[in-house]
Scaffold this motif. Structure first.
Motif, short mmCIF file in Angstrom:
data_model
loop_
_atom_site.label_atom_id
_atom_site.label_comp_id
_atom_site.label_asym_id
_atom_site.label_seq_id
_atom_site.Cartn_x
_atom_site.Cartn_y
_atom_site.Cartn_z
N GLY A 181 0.87 2.89 3.13
CA GLY A 181 1.84 3.98 3.03
C GLY A 181 3.25 3.48 2.89
O GLY A 181 4.11 4.16 2.35
N GLY A 182 3.50 2.26 3.40
CA GLY A 182 4.83 1.66 3.26
C GLY A 182 5.92 2.52 3.88
O GLY A 182 5.74 3.17 4.91
N GLN A 183 7.06 2.52 3.21
CA GLN A 183 8.22 3.23 3.75
C GLN A 183 8.04 4.74 3.75
O GLN A 183 8.76 5.45 4.46
CB GLN A 183 9.47 2.85 2.94
N VAL A 184 7.05 5.23 3.00
CA VAL A 184 6.76 6.66 3.02
C VAL A 184 6.48 7.12 4.45
O VAL A 184 6.81 8.25 4.83
CB VAL A 184 5.56 6.97 2.09
N GLY A 216 0.79 -1.23 0.00
CA GLY A 216 0.00 0.00 0.00
C GLY A 216 0.81 1.27 0.00
O GLY A 216 0.36 2.29 0.52
N GLY A 217 2.01 1.24 -0.59
CA GLY A 217 2.79 2.46 -0.73
C GLY A 217 2.31 3.27 -1.93
O GLY A 217 1.22 3.05 -2.45
N PRO A 218 3.13 4.22 -2.40
CA PRO A 218 2.73 5.03 -3.56
C PRO A 218 2.38 4.21 -4.79
O PRO A 218 1.42 4.52 -5.50
CB PRO A 218 3.96 5.91 -3.81
N ALA A 219 3.15 3.13 -5.06
CA ALA A 219 2.85 2.29 -6.23
C ALA A 219 1.52 1.57 -6.05
O ALA A 219 0.68 1.55 -6.96
CB ALA A 219 3.98 1.28 -6.44
N GLY A 220 1.30 0.99 -4.88
CA GLY A 220 0.06 0.27 -4.63
C GLY A 220 -1.15 1.17 -4.64
O GLY A 220 -2.21 0.82 -5.19
N ALA A 221 -1.03 2.35 -4.03
CA ALA A 221 -2.17 3.28 -3.99
C ALA A 221 -2.51 3.77 -5.40
O ALA A 221 -3.69 3.86 -5.77
CB ALA A 221 -1.84 4.46 -3.09
N ALA A 222 -1.49 4.10 -6.19
CA ALA A 222 -1.74 4.56 -7.55
C ALA A 222 -2.39 3.45 -8.38
O ALA A 222 -3.33 3.69 -9.15
CB ALA A 222 -0.43 5.02 -8.20
N ALA A 223 -1.90 2.22 -8.21
CA ALA A 223 -2.49 1.10 -8.93
C ALA A 223 -3.96 0.92 -8.55
O ALA A 223 -4.81 0.67 -9.41
CB ALA A 223 -1.70 -0.18 -8.64
N ALA A 224 -4.25 1.07 -7.28
CA ALA A 224 -5.63 0.89 -6.82
C ALA A 224 -6.56 1.95 -7.40
O ALA A 224 -7.67 1.65 -7.84
CB ALA A 224 -5.68 0.93 -5.29
N VAL A 225 -6.11 3.20 -7.40
CA VAL A 225 -6.95 4.28 -7.93
C VAL A 225 -7.20 4.08 -9.41
O VAL A 225 -8.34 4.18 -9.89
CB VAL A 225 -6.28 5.65 -7.67
N TYR A 226 -6.15 3.75 -10.16
CA TYR A 226 -6.31 3.57 -11.60
C TYR A 226 -7.18 2.36 -11.92
O TYR A 226 -7.98 2.38 -12.86
CB TYR A 226 -4.93 3.45 -12.27
N ALA A 227 -7.03 1.29 -11.13
CA ALA A 227 -7.87 0.11 -11.37
C ALA A 227 -9.32 0.39 -11.02
O ALA A 227 -10.24 0.07 -11.78
CB ALA A 227 -7.34 -1.07 -10.56
N PRO A 232 4.16 10.84 6.85
CA PRO A 232 2.87 10.43 7.40
C PRO A 232 1.69 11.15 6.77
O PRO A 232 0.64 10.56 6.53
CB PRO A 232 3.01 10.76 8.89
N ARG A 233 1.85 12.45 6.50
CA ARG A 233 0.76 13.21 5.87
C ARG A 233 0.53 12.71 4.44
O ARG A 233 -0.62 12.56 3.99
CB ARG A 233 1.11 14.69 5.86
N PHE A 234 1.61 12.43 3.72
CA PHE A 234 1.49 11.93 2.36
C PHE A 234 0.83 10.56 2.35
O PHE A 234 -0.03 10.26 1.52
CB PHE A 234 2.87 11.87 1.71
N ALA A 235 1.23 9.69 3.30
CA ALA A 235 0.63 8.36 3.39
C ALA A 235 -0.86 8.44 3.69
O ALA A 235 -1.66 7.68 3.13
CB ALA A 235 1.35 7.54 4.46
N ALA A 236 -1.24 9.36 4.57
CA ALA A 236 -2.67 9.53 4.88
C ALA A 236 -3.43 10.00 3.66
O ALA A 236 -4.58 9.57 3.42
CB ALA A 236 -2.82 10.53 6.03
N THR A 280 -6.64 8.22 1.84
CA THR A 280 -7.90 8.94 1.62
C THR A 280 -8.31 8.89 0.15
O THR A 280 -9.49 8.64 -0.18
CB THR A 280 -7.74 10.41 2.07
N HIS A 281 -7.34 9.10 -0.73
CA HIS A 281 -7.64 9.07 -2.17
C HIS A 281 -8.08 7.67 -2.59
O HIS A 281 -9.04 7.51 -3.36
CB HIS A 281 -6.39 9.50 -2.94
N THR A 282 -7.41 6.66 -2.07
CA THR A 282 -7.74 5.29 -2.43
C THR A 282 -9.13 4.91 -1.93
O THR A 282 -9.93 4.31 -2.66
CB THR A 282 -6.68 4.32 -1.84
N ARG A 283 -9.45 5.27 -0.71
CA ARG A 283 -10.77 4.95 -0.15
C ARG A 283 -11.89 5.65 -0.92
O ARG A 283 -13.01 5.15 -1.01
CB ARG A 283 -10.83 5.34 1.32
#
Length: 533
Positions: free
Chosen positions: A246-249, A220-231, A267-271, A275-278
């Motif tokens: 959020g992963g290592q972010v 669920g880091g940046p790659a996973g979140a972006a993949a989820a939104v696009y899918a 932490p703010r970026f991960a949150a 939020t965007h993914t949900r």
């Protein structure tokens, strides 16, 4: 104590308080007590109809204050000023004590309330620690919701003698009923899992009952979140199973190179990622560690993901975005003295070494930045780099070299981290040019030597490079049909947030293309029954 902007924000938050409660302060004649009294007076004045301040507390830790609803004993206490990264923890504690409902699921609330027995948590935190608020807020909420739980939040810098006596050398560190309980970032669900032994089995059964996904993302880091939104934007059933959203972010203090966002923190970026993914209805399954990947038996069949606690998930396509973690130096003493002088986050743990001697292993950007940060806190920093010269950007190297309390050793191989009485007391290194051995007396070692992809569980299933990275083509496809990968766990060069996000989007588009070109194969009857169960 609070500037006008913070006062305004706090006043707005406190409008949500519905139940009266008291702030009971235990103070002495020191400057810290005067600062605490000023802070508490400000809070009480902002909502005087619901919040009452008392200064007759008799707690042994001074300054401190407890939060208690009228007519009950305090179950939540802050020792030291909860400012810095912990100001949000203070605000939430005020709201929860004042009756505002927490933003957690009803099942989590019921799990907290069902815990029996008396428990007293003491959590040591640092005001500059961005890993601490998750733990502080989790334990604070547990104290508010369960009358058998008490939580004391202790600012390590304000109680340094206590920190030394209990040998707290990393934050957050948690004691339960006087005994060590945990160290490092933990989510509420992780803490509950340690206390509620039946939670893992219940969670495994719950996840195994889920219907197959069109796209399942692991990580669920940046790659996973972006993949989820696009899918999810394609209107297909999308899920994320992440060990830590959020992963290592989450462990990154400053982010200043994500295009269109001039500056933020991890932490703010991960949150924001979550939020965007949900917002797209993605099924987020956090705190899930992947254990095994079982490829589809035939094109169009279901891929199975087995989880560490025994649960399993199925999907028509899978995107692996498991990211990477800090690399260990792998010398004697590193594992033995982890959190006892060996640390990996200078922003979190640096203040615990105020006035002491430290070393940083690693001469890349992260290592040099860590040494620069530490130099403003500790007595002396020695940077030890294996290569013949520092690999960091020239501007960082010049800054490091300008600092009076910094020593630099290049062409130096760390051979051992030494210790005594359960904590670090030195670092041994070998001069690679002469073979001479050296010992640096010190109290803290910060390891900053790069990343390791989180792919060990994939060995023998997905093709990996000699560095353990998942081999992908230009579309993010792995050697397995229907299985894609994105981000720091792959062979794509340059491990950057913006690159990982782009790769995640690309992998999702590739997965969608695979779905529309590959007719689904119905599972065998036995498999259908298992899914339905």
């Amino acid at each position: 104590m609070l500037d006008e902007q913070l006062r305004t924000q706090l006043s707005t938050h406190l409008e949500r308080v519905t139940q009266p409660f008291e702030l009971v302060a235990s103070l002495d004649d020191g400057a810290a007590s005067r600062d605490m009294q000023e802070l508490l007076q400000t809070i009480a004045a902002l909502r005087s109809d619901k919040i009452r301040l008392r200064t007759d507390g008799d707690d042994a830790r001074k300054p401190s204050f407890g939060l208690q609803r009228t007519g009950s004993a305090p179950r939540l206490r802050f020792a030291g000023l909860p400012l810095g990264h912990e100001f949000s923890s203070l605000v939430l504690a005020l709201l929860w004590t004042g009756g505002h409902p927490p933003k957690v699921g009803q099942d989590v609330i019921e799990q907290i309330q069902s815990l029996d027995g008396d428990r007293h948590f003491e959590v040591y935190m640092g005001l500059s620690c961005h890993n601490c608020p998750d733990v502080v807020q989790a334990l604070a909420l547990m104290a508010v919701l369960n009358p058998g739980i008490r939580t004391t939040v202790i600012e390590g810098g304000a109680f340094q003698q206590e920190v030394a006596e209990r040998e707290v050398m990393a934050v957050p560190t948690v004691f339960l009923n006087g005994q060590p309980f945990a160290s490092g970032r933990m989510a509420l669900e992780e803490i509950l899992a340690k206390l509620d032994t039946g939670a893992a089995a219940r969670d495994a059964a719950r996840l195994s009952a889920k219907a197959p996904y069109d796209v399942l993302i692991v990580g669920g880091g940046p790659a996973g979140a972006a993949a989820a939104v696009y899918a999810a934007r394609k209107g297909i059933r999308t899920g994320i199973a992440a060990e830590r959203f959020g992963g290592q972010v989450n462990d990154t203090l400053a982010i200043e190179n994500y295009i269109s966002v001039p500056a933020t923190d991890g932490p703010r970026f991960a949150a924001a990622l979550q939020t965007h993914t949900r917002a797209y209805g993605v099924d987020i399954m956090d705190l899930q560690r992947a254990d095994r990947l079982i490829p589809a038996a035939q094109p169009g069949g279901l891929i199975e993901l087995q989880l560490a606690h025994g649960g399993r998930l199925q999907a028509r396509t899978l995107i692996l975005s498991t990211g990477a973690r800090w690399r260990n130096v792998n010398v004697p003493g590193e594992a033995e003295y982890r959190n006892k002088g060996v640390a990996y986050c200078p922003h979190c743990d640096g203040p615990l070494f105020k006035g002491r001697r430290t070393a940083v292993i690693g001469g890349g950007n992260s290592g040099v930045e860590a040494a620069i940060d530490l130099a403003g806190i500790v007595a002396h920093v020695t940077l030890v780099e294996f290569a013949e010269q520092l690999k960091a950007d020239a501007v960082l190297v010049r800054k490091l070299q300008s600092l009076p309390n910094v020593g630099i050793h290049t062409n130096a191989q760390t051979t051992e981290i030494t210790g005594a009485d359960g904590k670090v007391n030195g670092l041994r290194y070998k001069d690679r040019a002469t073979g001479a051995e050296h010992l640096l007396p010190l109290e803290g070692v910060f390891v900053q030597i790069g990343l390791v992809p989180n792919t060990e569980w994939l060995k023998g299933t997905v093709e990996l490079s000699r560095f353990g990275e998942i081999v992908v083509d230009a579309k993010g496809q792995t050697n397995l049909p229907g299985v894609f990968a994105a981000g720091d766990c792959t062979t794509v060069p340059y491990k950057q947030i913006v690159i990982a996000a782009g790769d995640g989007a690309k992998a999702a588009l590739s997965a969608f293309e695979h779905l529309i070109r590959t007719p689904p194969v119905a599972p065998a009857p036995a498999a259908r029954e298992a899914v339905a169960a």
